[in-house]
Motif scaffolding. Structure first.
Motif, PDB file in Angstrom:
ATOM      1  N   VAL A  47       0.854  -1.182   0.000  1.00  0.00           N
ATOM      2  CA  VAL A  47       0.000   0.000   0.000  1.00  0.00           C
ATOM      3  C   VAL A  47       0.892   1.234   0.000  1.00  0.00           C
ATOM      4  N   ALA A  48       0.494   2.264  -0.743  1.00  0.00           N
ATOM      5  CA  ALA A  48       1.199   3.546  -0.742  1.00  0.00           C
ATOM      6  C   ALA A  48       0.210   4.655  -0.422  1.00  0.00           C
ATOM      7  N   SER A  49       0.733   5.786   0.060  1.00  0.00           N
ATOM      8  CA  SER A  49      -0.116   6.968   0.162  1.00  0.00           C
ATOM      9  C   SER A  49      -0.348   7.505  -1.251  1.00  0.00           C
ATOM     10  N   THR A  50      -1.181   8.499  -1.371  1.00  0.00           N
ATOM     11  CA  THR A  50      -1.485   9.054  -2.690  1.00  0.00           C
ATOM     12  C   THR A  50      -0.528  10.166  -3.104  1.00  0.00           C
ATOM     13  N   ARG A  51       0.485  10.449  -2.298  1.00  0.00           N
ATOM     14  CA  ARG A  51       1.486  11.439  -2.689  1.00  0.00           C
ATOM     15  C   ARG A  51       2.420  10.840  -3.741  1.00  0.00           C
ATOM     16  N   ARG A  52       2.849  11.694  -4.666  1.00  0.00           N
ATOM     17  CA  ARG A  52       3.671  11.220  -5.780  1.00  0.00           C
ATOM     18  C   ARG A  52       4.946  10.542  -5.306  1.00  0.00           C
ATOM     19  N   PHE A  74      -0.310  -2.260  -6.612  1.00  0.00           N
ATOM     20  CA  PHE A  74      -0.390  -1.882  -5.200  1.00  0.00           C
ATOM     21  C   PHE A  74      -1.512  -0.870  -5.006  1.00  0.00           C
ATOM     22  N   ALA A  75      -2.025  -0.836  -3.786  1.00  0.00           N
ATOM     23  CA  ALA A  75      -3.111   0.076  -3.459  1.00  0.00           C
ATOM     24  C   ALA A  75      -2.564   1.462  -3.148  1.00  0.00           C
ATOM     25  N   ARG A  76      -3.414   2.471  -3.347  1.00  0.00           N
ATOM     26  CA  ARG A  76      -3.062   3.859  -3.015  1.00  0.00           C
ATOM     27  C   ARG A  76      -4.193   4.435  -2.179  1.00  0.00           C
ATOM     28  N   LEU A  82      -6.631  -0.566   9.745  1.00  0.00           N
ATOM     29  CA  LEU A  82      -6.694  -1.077   8.382  1.00  0.00           C
ATOM     30  C   LEU A  82      -5.529  -2.030   8.096  1.00  0.00           C
ATOM     31  N   LEU A  83      -4.318  -1.646   8.499  1.00  0.00           N
ATOM     32  CA  LEU A  83      -3.152  -2.495   8.261  1.00  0.00           C
ATOM     33  C   LEU A  83      -3.262  -3.817   9.026  1.00  0.00           C
ATOM     34  N   ILE A  84      -3.748  -3.755  10.252  1.00  0.00           N
ATOM     35  CA  ILE A  84      -3.941  -4.981  11.031  1.00  0.00           C
ATOM     36  C   ILE A  84      -4.960  -5.889  10.342  1.00  0.00           C
ATOM     37  N   GLY A  85      -6.030  -5.291   9.846  1.00  0.00           N
ATOM     38  CA  GLY A  85      -7.031  -6.084   9.137  1.00  0.00           C
ATOM     39  C   GLY A  85      -6.449  -6.766   7.904  1.00  0.00           C
ATOM     40  N   GLU A  87      -4.399  -9.958   8.929  1.00  0.00           N
ATOM     41  CA  GLU A  87      -5.000 -10.991   9.775  1.00  0.00           C
ATOM     42  C   GLU A  87      -5.025 -12.378   9.142  1.00  0.00           C
ATOM     43  N   ASN A  88      -4.987 -12.444   7.814  1.00  0.00           N
ATOM     44  CA  ASN A  88      -4.996 -13.757   7.171  1.00  0.00           C
ATOM     45  C   ASN A  88      -3.599 -14.352   7.034  1.00  0.00           C
ATOM     46  N   GLY A  89      -2.625 -13.720   7.682  1.00  0.00           N
ATOM     47  CA  GLY A  89      -1.264 -14.235   7.685  1.00  0.00           C
ATOM     48  C   GLY A  89      -0.334 -13.596   6.685  1.00  0.00           C
ATOM     49  N   GLN A  90      -0.858 -12.771   5.778  1.00  0.00           N
ATOM     50  CA  GLN A  90       0.025 -12.157   4.796  1.00  0.00           C
ATOM     51  C   GLN A  90       0.758 -10.955   5.397  1.00  0.00           C
ATOM     52  N   GLU A  91       1.988 -10.747   4.940  1.00  0.00           N
ATOM     53  CA  GLU A  91       2.740  -9.575   5.367  1.00  0.00           C
ATOM     54  C   GLU A  91       2.242  -8.353   4.596  1.00  0.00           C
ATOM     55  N   VAL A  92       2.306  -7.214   5.257  1.00  0.00           N
ATOM     56  CA  VAL A  92       1.815  -5.961   4.688  1.00  0.00           C
ATOM     57  C   VAL A  92       2.958  -4.955   4.665  1.00  0.00           C
ATOM     58  N   LEU A  93       3.139  -4.305   3.523  1.00  0.00           N
ATOM     59  CA  LEU A  93       4.138  -3.250   3.382  1.00  0.00           C
ATOM     60  C   LEU A  93       3.433  -1.946   3.052  1.00  0.00           C
ATOM     61  N   LEU A  94       3.612  -0.944   3.910  1.00  0.00           N
ATOM     62  CA  LEU A  94       3.112   0.403   3.654  1.00  0.00           C
ATOM     63  C   LEU A  94       4.280   1.295   3.273  1.00  0.00           C
TER      64      LEU A  94
END
Length: 204
Positions: free
Chosen positions: A73-78, A93-95, A153-156, A159-166
């Motif tokens: 996931v990324a923020s919406t900043r360039r 990836f999500a923004r 949101l990141l915790i959610g 929860e299924n075991g996948q790693e999350v990168l912000l």
């Protein structure tokens, strides 16, 4: 008669994945100038719109984290989007604007006070954090609420075991990290506040 195995034994709970908060790469906008307060406000507005300084190479450790992540996931900043592009290796990836940086309105100081953007950033953050100087922008209380929402949101997502990168921003990542720790996660890696650096949080 032997005890029947419990459902928990047959279907053990999935261990939540780790959450990694990465700061974006170095922006292109130069900091080698001296400004007064109004000029710094204009400089920060340009910084918020700008992208990365060309020619940067993401650290190998961040590339490895991105490869391992189930979701990026990324923020919406360039600058965040370009950083995510550099590490995602073509993956989608999500923004989300939920993760943009907390504002940095300069203190209302006399125009004869001139400093570098780095120093203005320090004092602007100090005034925003301790004196709630937000000049009509997002207040600290509002940013605290947003950081809690971001952490949830990141915790959610994990929860299924996948790693999350912000991939987002230095100070707001710190606020999200505090919210993650309030929710029981432990910081297991902290590379500091430089560009491309990460903080990792896990359930232990």
């Amino acid at each position: 008669m032997a005890d029947e195995p419990s459902a928990d034994h047959l279907f053990p709970a999935v261990r939540p994945g780790a959450i990694t908060l990465a700061r974006h790469g170095e922006p292109a906008l130069s900091r080698k100038i001296r400004l007064n307060a109004p000029a710094y406000g204009e400089w920060w507005a340009r910084y918020e719109e700008g992208g990365l300084l060309p020619g940067q190479t993401p650290p190998a450790s961040l590339l490895t984290t991105a490869q391992r992540a189930g979701v990026i996931v990324a923020s919406t900043r360039r600058r965040s989007i370009e950083t995510a592009d550099a590490v995602a290796a073509g993956r989608v990836f999500a923004r989300d604007p939920l993760f943009i940086e907390a504002p940095l309105p300069p203190p209302p100081w006399p125009p004869w006070i001139r400093m570098s953007p780095k120093n203005w950033g320090f004092f602007a953050r100090f005034w925003w954090w301790f004196f709630d100087h937000h000049a009509g922008q997002e207040s600290r209380a509002e940013a605290d609420t947003r950081a809690d929402q971001a952490a949830d949101l990141l915790i959610g997502l994990s929860e299924n075991g996948q790693e999350v990168l912000l991939i987002a921003h230095g100070f707001f990542n710190t606020m999200i990290g505090l919210s993650l720790q309030k929710r029981g996660l432990k910081k297991t890696l902290d590379q500091g506040f430089k560009y491309w650096c990460v903080k990792r949080f896990e359930r232990v």
